[in-house]
Design an enzyme around this catalytic site. Structure first.
Site, PDB file in Angstrom:
ATOM      1  N   HIS A   1       0.817  -1.215   0.000  1.00  7.34           N
ATOM      2  CA  HIS A   1       0.000   0.000   0.000  1.00  7.34           C
ATOM      3  C   HIS A   1       0.849   1.262   0.000  1.00  7.34           C
ATOM      4  CE1 HIS A   1       0.173   0.997   4.405  1.00  7.34           C
ATOM      5  NE2 HIS A   1       0.343  -0.297   4.527  1.00  7.34           N
TER       6      HIS A   1
ATOM      7  N   ASP B   1       5.637   1.823   7.441  1.00  9.44           N
ATOM      8  CA  ASP B   1       4.279   1.437   7.033  1.00  9.44           C
ATOM      9  C   ASP B   1       3.703   2.481   6.080  1.00  9.44           C
ATOM     10  OD1 ASP B   1       1.841   0.185   6.874  1.00  9.44           O
ATOM     11  OD2 ASP B   1       1.205   0.667   8.899  1.00  9.44           O
TER      12      ASP B   1
ATOM     13  N   GLU C   1      -5.378   1.474   1.812  1.00 10.31           N
ATOM     14  CA  GLU C   1      -5.302   0.223   2.577  1.00 10.31           C
ATOM     15  C   GLU C   1      -5.638   0.461   4.044  1.00 10.31           C
ATOM     16  OE1 GLU C   1      -3.272  -2.754   5.232  1.00 10.31           O
ATOM     17  OE2 GLU C   1      -2.946  -0.602   5.090  1.00 10.31           O
ATOM     18  N   GLU C   2      -5.127   1.589   4.556  1.00  9.19           N
ATOM     19  CA  GLU C   2      -5.233   1.869   5.994  1.00  9.19           C
ATOM     20  C   GLU C   2      -6.667   2.096   6.466  1.00  9.19           C
ATOM     21  OE1 GLU C   2      -2.907   1.370   7.926  1.00  9.19           O
ATOM     22  OE2 GLU C   2      -0.959   1.997   7.164  1.00  9.19           O
TER      23      GLU C   2
ATOM     24  N   ASP D   1       4.291  -5.238   2.869  1.00 11.31           N
ATOM     25  CA  ASP D   1       3.760  -4.227   3.779  1.00 11.31           C
ATOM     26  C   ASP D   1       4.580  -4.283   5.068  1.00 11.31           C
ATOM     27  OD1 ASP D   1       2.385  -2.477   5.311  1.00 11.31           O
ATOM     28  OD2 ASP D   1       0.466  -3.541   5.268  1.00 11.31           O
TER      29      ASP D   1
ATOM     30  N   HIS E   1       1.680   4.230  12.351  1.00 15.68           N
ATOM     31  CA  HIS E   1       0.452   5.018  12.524  1.00 15.68           C
ATOM     32  C   HIS E   1       0.659   6.211  13.468  1.00 15.68           C
ATOM     33  CE1 HIS E   1      -2.089   1.191  11.352  1.00 15.68           C
ATOM     34  NE2 HIS E   1      -1.201   1.535  10.442  1.00 15.68           N
TER      35      HIS E   1
HETATM   36  N1  BES Z   1       0.871  -2.632   7.911  1.00 13.29           N
HETATM   37  C1  BES Z   1      -0.334  -2.805   8.651  1.00 13.29           C
HETATM   38  C2  BES Z   1      -0.615  -4.254   8.961  1.00 13.29           C
HETATM   39  C3  BES Z   1       0.244  -4.895  10.002  1.00 13.29           C
HETATM   40  C4  BES Z   1       0.522  -4.259  11.195  1.00 13.29           C
HETATM   41  C5  BES Z   1       0.689  -6.177   9.803  1.00 13.29           C
HETATM   42  C6  BES Z   1       1.284  -4.913  12.139  1.00 13.29           C
HETATM   43  C7  BES Z   1       1.429  -6.831  10.759  1.00 13.29           C
HETATM   44  C8  BES Z   1       1.731  -6.185  11.937  1.00 13.29           C
HETATM   45  C9  BES Z   1      -1.509  -2.256   7.851  1.00 13.29           C
HETATM   46  O1  BES Z   1      -1.187  -1.117   7.127  1.00 13.29           O
HETATM   47  C10 BES Z   1      -2.630  -1.901   8.813  1.00 13.29           C
HETATM   48  O2  BES Z   1      -2.480  -1.039   9.612  1.00 13.29           O
HETATM   49  N2  BES Z   1      -3.724  -2.648   8.728  1.00 13.29           N
HETATM   50  C11 BES Z   1      -4.846  -2.439   9.583  1.00 13.29           C
HETATM   51  C12 BES Z   1      -6.021  -3.252   9.119  1.00 13.29           C
HETATM   52  C13 BES Z   1      -6.693  -2.716   7.895  1.00 13.29           C
HETATM   53  C14 BES Z   1      -7.789  -3.659   7.464  1.00 13.29           C
HETATM   54  C15 BES Z   1      -7.245  -1.320   8.115  1.00 13.29           C
HETATM   55  C16 BES Z   1      -4.503  -2.898  11.002  1.00 13.29           C
HETATM   56  O3  BES Z   1      -3.618  -3.741  11.176  1.00 13.29           O
HETATM   57  O4  BES Z   1      -5.168  -2.435  11.922  1.00 13.29           O
HETATM   58 ZN    ZN Z   2       0.661  -1.199   6.332  1.00 13.15          ZN
END
Ligand code: BES
Ligand code: ZN
Length: 404
Positions: free
Chosen positions: A213, A233, A267-268, A295, A372
């Site tokens: 993303h 990220d 994606e976020e 990612d 984040h």
């Molecule tokens: N990069 C993260 C996912 C992630 C975080 C994978 C920590 C492994 C460890 C991704 O960008 C993210 O923040 N995803 C969201 C979920 C999405 C469906 C909004 C999350 O993890 O809360």
């Molecule tokens: Zn991510």
């Protein structure tokens, strides 16, 4: 718990398979339960118990999630046994979440079968080795720095659009004057940030994809204006993808299959961009033989260097990626872990029926705690892209070995 409950259903189904009379306990219960069942049985079942008592919620690859009255379990067993010749034939779940999990793993089984047709041999030694040697950590570092210099890459902000346009022009610069390579926008109707796709067209209809993303996010209020460098990220993933494209294009690599590089929007906020792209590929019947999700690749938080997420991914392809690491990256340690939920864009491809993998920078428990936030900068990785460079090498091996 689901297992125990399924056994119960099987017992019920065996006991009443030849008997339409139901025990009063089941008749009197009005509790609603979630089941997964073969999609072909849905209509007959709805006819037999009524549309209101059997509501279809989702369907994928021949499996349907539906909510039925517990008192109709017997009728369902009977129908499955008599009309569909299946003993049991459906699974009752403790919760909606469990049912959807089954829907995904059902799809996974299907891909695993299909994946037998994918050639997972490793025999492109010379090509892969020379490509790996060209990975340039310094170039990756500068991509991370450039992307994290935008205030944020939020899917609805102007800098979210500008940063994706920067990726578009960077990728077109790499494509140069080649007539078989081009970067373009995949536009989304519901928000301004586009997904960016670079394609190197091959001779066959098969497609190999690496993606990640492009958006970033921080805070809860005023996200349009929040500082969200998103260096790890996921500027790291985009830098990894960019480096793979650079090495292949600058070395004059001419693929057999179409190679696609993707920077997903939004994606976020719920995998929105990749969902639309993957569903578009599915609707067009595109033959995607493998997807690698990148990612977070630049925070070296664990003893392991590369951690394959085993959920919402394809087991056969995951094993192949592990073999690629063993073969081409001696000294790079890898293992498995789980996200525990649909944590990134690989889940969009898995839902669309394609084999996807998600090699991650650390174990889940050792993850970068600054994502984040405004602190997600390259300084958390000692100012280098050393860790991400391992992922670029792995992704080069993935593309070249699948491209035959
Ligand atoms: N990069 C993260 C996912 C992630 C975080 C994978 C920590 C492994 C460890 C991704 O960008 C993210 O923040 N995803 C969201 C979920 C999405 C469906 C909004 C999350 O993890 O809360
Ligand atoms: Zn991510």
């Amino acid at each position: 718990m689901k297992f125990v409950f399924s056994i119960l259903v099987l017992l019920v189904s065996n006991a009443f398979a030849h008997n339409t009379e139901l025990p009063t306990e089941l008749k009197n219960s009005d509790r609603e339960i979630w089941i997964t069942v073969g999609a072909d049985a849905v209509n007959s079942f709805q006819k037999s118990v009524g549309l209101d008592s059997a509501v279809e919620h989702a369907s994928q690859d021949g499996i349907t999630v539906m909510k039925i009255k517990e008192s109709d379990i017997g009728a369902m067993s009977h129908l499955m046994h008599e009309d569909f010749n299946r003993c049991g034939g459906f699974v009752a779940h403790e919760s909606e979440e469990e049912a959807y999990k089954e829907l995904n793993s059902g799809a996974e089984r299907l891909f695993a079968e299909k994946a037998v047709l994918v050639d997972y041999t490793i025999d492109q030694n010379d090509l892969v080795k020379s490509a790996i040697e060209q990975v340039n950590e310094f170039k990756m570092r500068s991509t991370i720095e450039k992307l994290s210099s935008f205030k944020n890459r939020y899917y609805k902000s102007s800098t979210g659009v500008d940063s994706s346009k920067w990726i578009l022009s960077k990728w077109n610069e790499l494509a140069g004057s080649r007539t078989d390579a081009k970067a373009f926008e995949f536009k989304h109707n519901r928000w301004p940030q586009p997904t960016v796709i670079l394609e190197i067209k091959g001779k066959s209809e098969d497609v190999v994809i690496i993606g990640g993303h492009a958006d970033s996010i921080a805070g809860w209020f005023g996200r349009e204006n929040a500082k969200a460098p998103g260096a790890d990220d996921n500027a790291s993933g985009i830098a990894t993808i960019t480096e793979v494209a650079r090495v292949l294009l600058e070395s004059g690599y001419v693929p057999e299959k179409t190679l696609a590089f993707m920077g997903y929007a939004a994606e976020e906020v719920g995998l929105l961009g990749s969902k639309e792209v993957a569903q578009d590929y599915k609707a067009k019947g595109k033959n995607v033989i493998g997807v690698l999700q990148l990612d977070m690749t630049n925070f070296n938080g664990s003893e392991l260097d590369i951690v394959m997420m085993s959920d919402y991914t394809n087991a056969a392809q995951n094993a192949f990626v592990g073999n690629l690491i063993d073969n081409y990256l001696p000294g790079v340690k890898w293992g498995y872990d789980k996200c525990g939920y649909a944590c990134s864009d690989h889940a969009s491809w898995t839902s669309a029926g394609y084999p996807a993998s998600m090699p991650f920078e650390s174990k889940k428990g050792d993850m970068n705690r600054n994502i984040h936030t405004s602190r997600d900068t390259i300084s958390q990785s000692n100012g280098t892209a050393d860790h991400a460079a391992k992922f670029a090498k792995m992704a080069l091996a993935f593309m070249i070995e699948l491209d035959k």
